[in-house]
Motif scaffolding. Structure first.
Motif, mmCIF file in Angstrom:
data_model
loop_
_atom_site.group_PDB
_atom_site.id
_atom_site.type_symbol
_atom_site.label_atom_id
_atom_site.label_comp_id
_atom_site.label_asym_id
_atom_site.label_seq_id
_atom_site.Cartn_x
_atom_site.Cartn_y
_atom_site.Cartn_z
ATOM 1 N N ASN A 22 -21.906 106.725 22.414
ATOM 2 C CA ASN A 22 -23.252 106.273 22.046
ATOM 3 C C ASN A 22 -23.638 106.649 20.628
ATOM 4 O OD1 ASN A 22 -23.886 105.012 24.478
ATOM 5 N ND2 ASN A 22 -24.497 106.928 25.434
ATOM 6 N N MET A 23 -23.375 107.885 20.224
ATOM 7 C CA MET A 23 -23.789 108.343 18.898
ATOM 8 C C MET A 23 -22.677 108.201 17.872
ATOM 9 S SD MET A 23 -26.563 109.341 17.562
ATOM 10 C CE MET A 23 -26.993 109.714 15.869
ATOM 11 N N GLY A 24 -21.457 108.520 18.264
ATOM 12 C CA GLY A 24 -20.352 108.530 17.317
ATOM 13 C C GLY A 24 -20.084 107.183 16.681
ATOM 14 N N ARG A 25 -20.278 106.096 17.423
ATOM 15 C CA ARG A 25 -20.027 104.767 16.841
ATOM 16 C C ARG A 25 -21.013 104.470 15.710
ATOM 17 N NH1 ARG A 25 -19.553 100.381 20.533
ATOM 18 N NH2 ARG A 25 -18.663 101.913 21.980
ATOM 19 N N HIS A 26 -22.211 105.063 15.771
ATOM 20 C CA HIS A 26 -23.162 104.874 14.675
ATOM 21 C C HIS A 26 -22.728 105.660 13.431
ATOM 22 C CE1 HIS A 26 -25.963 102.429 16.879
ATOM 23 N NE2 HIS A 26 -25.963 103.293 17.877
ATOM 24 N N HIS A 27 -22.121 106.826 13.644
ATOM 25 C CA HIS A 27 -21.558 107.567 12.509
ATOM 26 C C HIS A 27 -20.467 106.720 11.845
ATOM 27 C CE1 HIS A 27 -23.184 111.781 12.849
ATOM 28 N NE2 HIS A 27 -23.602 111.244 13.985
ATOM 29 N N ALA A 28 -19.625 106.100 12.669
ATOM 30 C CA ALA A 28 -18.575 105.237 12.108
ATOM 31 C C ALA A 28 -19.189 104.084 11.317
ATOM 32 C CB ALA A 28 -17.692 104.699 13.234
ATOM 33 N N VAL A 83 -22.109 103.969 9.762
ATOM 34 C CA VAL A 83 -22.719 104.430 8.519
ATOM 35 C C VAL A 83 -21.654 104.814 7.493
ATOM 36 C CG1 VAL A 83 -24.203 106.190 7.479
ATOM 37 C CG2 VAL A 83 -24.848 105.142 9.662
ATOM 38 N N TYR A 84 -20.591 105.484 7.937
ATOM 39 C CA TYR A 84 -19.502 105.790 7.007
ATOM 40 C C TYR A 84 -18.881 104.501 6.447
ATOM 41 C CZ TYR A 84 -19.203 110.789 8.297
ATOM 42 O OH TYR A 84 -19.451 112.127 8.493
ATOM 43 N N ALA A 85 -18.699 103.508 7.313
ATOM 44 C CA ALA A 85 -18.076 102.253 6.877
ATOM 45 C C ALA A 85 -18.927 101.528 5.842
ATOM 46 C CB ALA A 85 -17.834 101.351 8.085
ATOM 47 N N GLN A 86 -20.238 101.717 5.914
ATOM 48 C CA GLN A 86 -21.146 101.047 4.978
ATOM 49 C C GLN A 86 -21.363 101.832 3.690
ATOM 50 O OE1 GLN A 86 -24.580 100.632 7.509
ATOM 51 N NE2 GLN A 86 -23.813 98.787 8.524
ATOM 52 N N ASN A 87 -20.914 103.069 3.652
ATOM 53 C CA ASN A 87 -21.153 103.958 2.516
ATOM 54 C C ASN A 87 -20.036 103.790 1.486
ATOM 55 O OD1 ASN A 87 -21.507 106.109 0.729
ATOM 56 N ND2 ASN A 87 -22.204 107.499 2.329
ATOM 57 N N ARG A 88 -20.393 103.285 0.312
ATOM 58 C CA ARG A 88 -19.377 103.033 -0.705
ATOM 59 C C ARG A 88 -18.818 104.304 -1.327
ATOM 60 N NH1 ARG A 88 -21.860 97.847 -4.095
ATOM 61 N NH2 ARG A 88 -21.952 96.407 -2.306
ATOM 62 N N ALA A 89 -19.469 105.432 -1.080
ATOM 63 C CA ALA A 89 -18.993 106.698 -1.650
ATOM 64 C C ALA A 89 -17.904 107.339 -0.802
ATOM 65 C CB ALA A 89 -20.168 107.667 -1.818
ATOM 66 N N TYR A 142 -15.290 98.109 12.493
ATOM 67 C CA TYR A 142 -15.517 98.714 11.178
ATOM 68 C C TYR A 142 -14.250 98.798 10.331
ATOM 69 C CZ TYR A 142 -19.856 99.628 13.537
ATOM 70 O OH TYR A 142 -21.031 99.451 14.243
ATOM 71 N N ASP A 143 -13.274 97.980 10.689
ATOM 72 C CA ASP A 143 -12.071 97.793 9.876
ATOM 73 C C ASP A 143 -11.407 99.119 9.531
ATOM 74 O OD1 ASP A 143 -10.159 96.375 8.500
ATOM 75 O OD2 ASP A 143 -11.276 96.384 6.614
ATOM 76 N N THR A 144 -11.145 99.915 10.571
ATOM 77 C CA THR A 144 -10.475 101.195 10.364
ATOM 78 C C THR A 144 -9.381 101.364 11.409
ATOM 79 O OG1 THR A 144 -10.852 103.551 9.943
ATOM 80 C CG2 THR A 144 -12.070 102.563 11.794
ATOM 81 N N SER A 145 -8.762 102.527 11.424
ATOM 82 C CA SER A 145 -7.606 102.752 12.289
ATOM 83 C C SER A 145 -7.931 103.671 13.453
ATOM 84 C CB SER A 145 -6.462 103.380 11.477
ATOM 85 O OG SER A 145 -6.088 102.553 10.401
ATOM 86 N N VAL A 146 -7.246 103.451 14.563
ATOM 87 C CA VAL A 146 -7.313 104.365 15.703
ATOM 88 C C VAL A 146 -6.205 105.396 15.531
ATOM 89 C CG1 VAL A 146 -7.106 104.618 18.196
ATOM 90 C CG2 VAL A 146 -8.220 102.591 17.232
#
Length: 327
Positions: free
Chosen positions: A16-22, A24-30, A51-55
């Protein structure tokens, strides 16, 4: 750091919460979201695709990142934070920090020894309404605080008490607002501990009352602060702050009926827009990059947890005594 100089980040636990962290990180250009890990393979694949990342496995992720969010059930926090620190990785661990105070103290000491950032995810500290409240209170003497965090039964898996799951937010916010130690804690609970009320007194004579519930058929997220010359109310969900001043009671006659009326001046300061989680993760990244103290440190997490433990102990004792009497 990644090849483009971005901080390499990851998330362990994308429920529930961790996917939102993913997100926000994916949207952060820094930063670069290197990967995510979760015990549920289907959930992990879904979030990674979104979010176009790896498992990755947890160990693979910790070998690949500079900083990580840990957003798994609380009972696993201690082990995973320790593993991250062992790997030389900066950590943001979701609230509540840990189950056991001694474990938390050891983790705080370890992070300091390794010069690693350890931030606890008390996201309400980053709510724009709370930031506005903090600014307003700079000119006020606080007398009392009241907080209510109520709602219906949750549809997520949690073994945390209602105090640890919900009330801990308001305990942390209140501790951040008051520059005083806690003198006494008194608590009661009902509905098998799913509805808890606690009262705290502080060494500067401020008092605070907290209610948290998972059995209330209305979602409430509110805080009120009484000062010498105002009452300041906060709605966390609406990100709204109101200052009530110059309250004047009066009796008014209307067509022969006498009615009581209370008038006051209400100020509504401007509250900046913004998602608290975005601000929280920005602050975490800044602390890592600048090698500075996080806004919500492990020590802050322990302060709130210490009170949670005292409240839960009192509620448990009361419920046990009630159960004995009913036999």
């Amino acid at each position: 750091m990644s090849e483009n100089g971005c901080l390499r980040t990851g998330v362990v636990g994308v429920g529930n919460m961790g996917r939102h962290h993913a997100r926000v990180y994916a949207q952060n250009r820094a930063v670069s979201l290197v990967g995510i890990a979760d015990a549920d393979a289907a959930t992990a694949r879904e979030v990674a695709d979104d979010y176009d990342t790896s498992v990755m496995s947890t160990d693979e992720l910790l070998d690949a990142v500079d900083a990580v969010t840990i957003a798994v059930p609380t009972r696993y926090h201690d082990d995973l934070v320790e593993r991250a620190l062992d790997a030389g990785v900066h950590v943001l661990v979701e609230k509540p920090f840990v189950k056991d105070l001694a474990d938390g103290e050891a983790l705080v000491e370890r992070a300091a020894a390794e010069n690693l950032v350890l931030q606890v995810g008390h996201v309400e500290r980053f709510n724009p309404a709370i930031r506005t409240l903090t600014e307003v209170l700079a000119d006020h003497e606080v007398l009392a605080v009241e907080a209510r965090r109520l709602g219906p039964p949750v549809d997520r898996d949690t073994t945390d008490t209602v105090t640890m799951d919900l009330m801990v937010h308001d305990l942390d916010v209140t501790l951040s607002l008051l520059d005083s130690g806690v003198r006494t804690v008194d608590a009661v609970g009902t509905c098998n501990g799913q509805h808890v009320t606690a009262q705290l007194s502080f060494e500067d004579d401020t008092v605070a009352q907290f209610s948290a519930s998972r059995v209330t058929q209305q979602k409430v997220r509110q805080l009120a602060v009484t000062t010498r010359d105002a009452r300041i109310t906060v709605d966390y969900a609406d990100q709204d702050v109101r200052i009530h001043r110059h309250s004047v009671p009066a009796y008014v006659e209307n067509d022969g009926d006498v009615r009581y009326r209370h008038e006051s001046v209400i100020e509504q300061p401007t509250v900046a827009n913004g998602e608290p989680l975005v601000t929280e993760l920005d602050a975490f990244v800044e602390a890592v990059v600048t090698d500075s103290e996080p806004v919500v440190s492990g020590t802050d997490g322990l302060r709130a947890l210490e009170i949670v433990d005292e409240i839960d102990a009192q509620v448990s004792t009361e419920l046990d005594a009630t159960a004995q009497q009913s036999r």
